[in-house]
Design a protein around this motif. Sequence first.
Motif, PDB file in Angstrom:
ATOM      1  N   ARG A 228       4.718   2.395  13.496  1.00 24.67           N
ATOM      2  CA  ARG A 228       4.214   1.914  12.054  1.00 24.67           C
ATOM      3  C   ARG A 228       4.339   0.217  12.431  1.00 24.67           C
ATOM      4  N   ILE A 229       4.907  -0.569  13.075  1.00 26.17           N
ATOM      5  CA  ILE A 229       5.164  -1.861  13.027  1.00 26.17           C
ATOM      6  C   ILE A 229       3.647  -2.198  13.955  1.00 26.17           C
ATOM      7  N   HIS A 230       3.352  -1.691  14.906  1.00 20.94           N
ATOM      8  CA  HIS A 230       2.194  -1.983  15.628  1.00 20.94           C
ATOM      9  C   HIS A 230       1.078  -1.794  14.994  1.00 20.94           C
ATOM     10  N   SER A 231       0.895  -0.953  13.969  1.00 27.25           N
ATOM     11  CA  SER A 231      -0.115  -0.365  13.156  1.00 27.25           C
ATOM     12  C   SER A 231      -0.067  -1.146  11.723  1.00 27.25           C
ATOM     13  N   ASN A 232       1.057  -2.186  11.623  1.00 31.57           N
ATOM     14  CA  ASN A 232       1.183  -2.883  10.375  1.00 31.57           C
ATOM     15  C   ASN A 232       1.183  -1.896   9.126  1.00 31.57           C
ATOM     16  N   ASN A 233       1.871  -0.628   9.364  1.00 28.99           N
ATOM     17  CA  ASN A 233       2.037   0.414   8.367  1.00 28.99           C
ATOM     18  C   ASN A 233       3.508   0.562   7.969  1.00 28.99           C
ATOM     19  N   PHE A 234       3.904  -0.624   7.355  1.00 32.59           N
ATOM     20  CA  PHE A 234       5.546  -0.479   6.914  1.00 32.59           C
ATOM     21  C   PHE A 234       5.666  -1.333   5.523  1.00 32.59           C
ATOM     22  N   PRO A 235       6.899  -1.109   4.993  1.00 36.13           N
ATOM     23  CA  PRO A 235       6.925  -1.777   3.745  1.00 36.13           C
ATOM     24  C   PRO A 235       6.798  -3.240   3.778  1.00 36.13           C
ATOM     25  N   ASP A 236       6.184  -3.672   2.458  1.00 34.22           N
ATOM     26  CA  ASP A 236       5.734  -4.962   2.299  1.00 34.22           C
ATOM     27  C   ASP A 236       7.059  -6.028   2.366  1.00 34.22           C
ATOM     28  N   SER A 469      12.766  18.013  13.994  1.00 29.11           N
ATOM     29  CA  SER A 469      11.296  18.132  14.140  1.00 29.11           C
ATOM     30  C   SER A 469      10.893  16.839  13.562  1.00 29.11           C
ATOM     31  N   ILE A 470       9.908  15.993  14.194  1.00 25.64           N
ATOM     32  CA  ILE A 470       9.293  14.859  13.651  1.00 25.64           C
ATOM     33  C   ILE A 470       8.774  14.892  12.274  1.00 25.64           C
ATOM     34  N   ASP A 471       8.206  15.865  12.029  1.00 26.01           N
ATOM     35  CA  ASP A 471       7.534  16.186  10.585  1.00 26.01           C
ATOM     36  C   ASP A 471       8.604  16.049   9.555  1.00 26.01           C
ATOM     37  N   LEU A 472       9.943  15.977   9.861  1.00 28.76           N
ATOM     38  CA  LEU A 472      10.821  15.922   8.793  1.00 28.76           C
ATOM     39  C   LEU A 472      11.281  14.584   8.360  1.00 28.76           C
ATOM     40  N   ILE A 473      10.848  13.455   9.429  1.00 26.41           N
ATOM     41  CA  ILE A 473      10.828  12.221   8.987  1.00 26.41           C
ATOM     42  C   ILE A 473      10.385  11.595   7.755  1.00 26.41           C
ATOM     43  N   ASN A 474      11.202  11.378   6.810  1.00 26.29           N
ATOM     44  CA  ASN A 474      10.838  11.109   5.405  1.00 26.29           C
ATOM     45  C   ASN A 474      10.611   9.501   5.410  1.00 26.29           C
ATOM     46  N   GLU A 475       9.510   9.212   4.876  1.00 26.57           N
ATOM     47  CA  GLU A 475       9.116   7.723   5.016  1.00 26.57           C
ATOM     48  C   GLU A 475      10.071   7.127   3.996  1.00 26.57           C
ATOM     49  N   GLU A 476      10.261   7.460   2.793  1.00 25.56           N
ATOM     50  CA  GLU A 476      10.964   6.662   1.840  1.00 25.56           C
ATOM     51  C   GLU A 476      12.582   6.548   2.422  1.00 25.56           C
ATOM     52  N   SER A 477      12.941   7.807   3.066  1.00 29.86           N
ATOM     53  CA  SER A 477      14.372   7.717   3.480  1.00 29.86           C
ATOM     54  C   SER A 477      14.506   6.641   4.741  1.00 29.86           C
ATOM     55  N   THR A 478      13.596   6.696   5.735  1.00 31.71           N
ATOM     56  CA  THR A 478      13.871   5.990   6.524  1.00 31.71           C
ATOM     57  C   THR A 478      13.481   4.476   6.470  1.00 31.71           C
ATOM     58  N   ASN A 479      12.776   4.125   5.424  1.00 36.86           N
ATOM     59  CA  ASN A 479      12.583   2.863   4.981  1.00 36.86           C
ATOM     60  C   ASN A 479      13.801   2.269   4.280  1.00 36.86           C
ATOM     61  N   ASN A 480      14.403   3.122   3.665  1.00 36.22           N
ATOM     62  CA  ASN A 480      15.666   2.573   2.941  1.00 36.22           C
ATOM     63  C   ASN A 480      16.806   2.648   4.125  1.00 36.22           C
ATOM     64  N   ILE A 481      16.859   3.259   4.964  1.00 34.72           N
ATOM     65  CA  ILE A 481      17.891   2.977   6.263  1.00 34.72           C
ATOM     66  C   ILE A 481      17.733   1.886   6.894  1.00 34.72           C
ATOM     67  N   ILE A 482      16.457   1.784   7.269  1.00 34.49           N
ATOM     68  CA  ILE A 482      16.141   0.520   7.966  1.00 34.49           C
ATOM     69  C   ILE A 482      16.222  -0.739   7.183  1.00 34.49           C
ATOM     70  N   PHE A 483      15.971  -0.765   5.927  1.00 39.20           N
ATOM     71  CA  PHE A 483      16.073  -2.012   4.938  1.00 39.20           C
ATOM     72  C   PHE A 483      17.916  -2.135   4.809  1.00 39.20           C
ATOM     73  N   SER A 484      18.385  -0.980   4.698  1.00 42.32           N
ATOM     74  CA  SER A 484      19.999  -1.270   4.347  1.00 42.32           C
ATOM     75  C   SER A 484      20.655  -1.942   5.928  1.00 42.32           C
ATOM     76  N   GLN A 485      20.015  -1.391   6.985  1.00 40.05           N
ATOM     77  CA  GLN A 485      20.417  -1.964   8.225  1.00 40.05           C
ATOM     78  C   GLN A 485      20.125  -3.308   8.400  1.00 40.05           C
ATOM     79  N   LEU A 486      19.023  -3.819   8.030  1.00 39.67           N
ATOM     80  CA  LEU A 486      18.427  -5.262   8.263  1.00 39.67           C
ATOM     81  C   LEU A 486      19.141  -5.995   7.378  1.00 39.67           C
ATOM     82  N   VAL A 487      19.674  -5.548   6.035  1.00 42.67           N
ATOM     83  CA  VAL A 487      20.507  -6.615   5.273  1.00 42.67           C
ATOM     84  C   VAL A 487      21.742  -6.728   5.750  1.00 42.67           C
TER      85      VAL A 487
END
Length: 671
Positions: A228-236, A469-487
């Motif tokens: 997602r980062i390489h394709s610039n497809n991640f939260p603003d 399964s990779i299909d179960l990767i929820n975009e909103e959930s992973t975004n929240n996890i990454i954002f909380s970890q960054l903070v």
Amino acid sequence: MYRILKAELLKYGENTSVRGIPKFLKSKEIFLKLLWLLFFLFSTGFLTYMLVNLFTSYYSYPIITMSGEKGTILAIYRSPASSFDAFLRHLECILDKLKPTTDIYLVGDINVDLSKCTTQTGILLSDFSDHYPIFSFFNSTNLSSQPPGILGTRHFTTKTFDIINKILSMTKWDDVLGSENVETGQNITFPDITICNLDPFSEGEPNELSMENYLSLVKKYKTEWLNRIHSNNFPDGLKSVENIEDKVKKIFDDLLTVSGYLINLNKDRPKSEDCPNLVVDCSFFGTDWFETNDSCSTETFTRLWNANYLNCYTLQMSNINISNKNVIRGISLLLNVGPPNFINVPYQFSLTKSQARGVQVSVHSSGTPADLKRGFNVAPGTENIVEIVQTERKRIDKPHNKLGCTLKKTLESSNSTKYTQDLCVEYCEQKLSKQNSNCVSHLLNVPVEEYNTVVCGNLSYVFSLNESSIDLINEESTNNIIFSQLVAKYGLKAIFEDDDDSCADQCLVPCQEIIYDTQLTSATWPQPSVELDLFQKYFIDNECMDNVKVKSRYINYYNTIKQVGNVPLSNLTQIGESMLEIKFIMPQNCPYFLADTPAYTSDMMIGSAGGMLSLWLGITIASGVEFVEMVYLLIKRFWEDKNIQSTNEEKGTGISDRNKSKNVISTDIST
């Protein structure tokens, strides 16, 4: 005016108590004048130099740190009419209750002359004259029963207490005991002990989530996020973060560890099925080093969840009722860390976490949680002696302590937890973590009040981890996890660096605290000759052979005892691979103390300055009064002279006006 001022100054110089000036002014010979002038100039210069050094030292606020053992002060009264034998029996009873392992100082109105009273090892430090309290040191309770001379009733006066304070100030003491509360002496206080098995899988791999599935799913999340980062497809909201790719890699690397796995597990773990448990045997030892009758077992320890080691066990001394008011001086523990596991887990190179085999031990003050980061490791197959030294640390506040200290006894965020600077900083950082990322960090101590708060990096909080399964990767959930970890990982660091009122600045060292220092020595354990007896007592007698896994592991010991087959002694290695012994002892008889006191107090500074002034120039307080008198007389003479001049000017003006009037009249007549 100048003449008057000169006269007053000359009068002051001839009569002042300051040495040198009167001699200089009154001497008629040149040699004597030069002699006193040189004396005055040299004394003034050297005195100025010494005063500058004195005030520089005083205002640098130096301290003196005193150390030593603490003694016990026993205050007691004996009536002159009472039986001396009865008094001795009462004193013997008091000293027996104290179980004196330290210096006993006896202060009070006993109405006997203890200089005639002997002890086998006691020493009489001081005995004041009649009508003053005695002050004696007892190292033994074997007092002579022969009555000494009885003195008259001693009267307590202000002078008496001044003498007591002066004598006692030469010793190291804090508490004064009366005969009615002698149980509260200067006894050592045994600390709390926390033990964690360094192998979180010693009790088996949790059924709720396998390590293999967890690592597989987190790796998929990592790959997905980097794409997602390489394709610039991640939260603003994350696009403004510098070096986002490196930081995301670091976050997933932290999650791909045993700690990352453990924080995704349920905190309420079922009891271990291993036999024997981590704590195999436990014993308390009292002041006389004999084993007490107090029970000690696995149930004596409190089981706690830990983000790095999963399960830890804490021995909280405040929750243990020790019989006969014994003072605990030692604890002996026999531990079982279980068999080695061969679950494939990632290796984490870390300063604060260990992946060795054995137990992590923390010795900490009662009422404070364990600080495992500052603990020590103990390996299986060893006998370890942990020597604990208790020190009561006292500090003084500003200005002598530039950083200051605090009188807080408990933490503001947790009234049940005793205050320490390290805990204060970690709880403060946890508070900021929760405010900014709505989670707490597993790298810091988690307050009891935040036990149910989500741990940063807990993926199982937002979706199931049993599915890979990779299909179960929820975009909103992973975004929240990454954002909380960054903070949590990077945002807080920026906050601490930019905030002038950071946690480190808010959390001062305590002005008074109890510190426990430890020293560890180890030896190979056990001797081969005792292994079979160990197995009999703790495995067979505890019915551990009913556990199939345990019996399979220790089958060589079992067959040897049951005399089944011919097992080589070289195959009897499992006890040394899994068990260890730790002996915690406090060899000191009483607490040590480490107290800061000002090197220069105000009275010392005044005394030193006064001595210098008096020695070199004879300047005293009276000299200051003389100077004030001189200033007063100068002002008075100046004011009187000014009034005289004003009066004269007014008279002169009046005469001039009359003369002018006469001239005008005479002119008119002539005209």
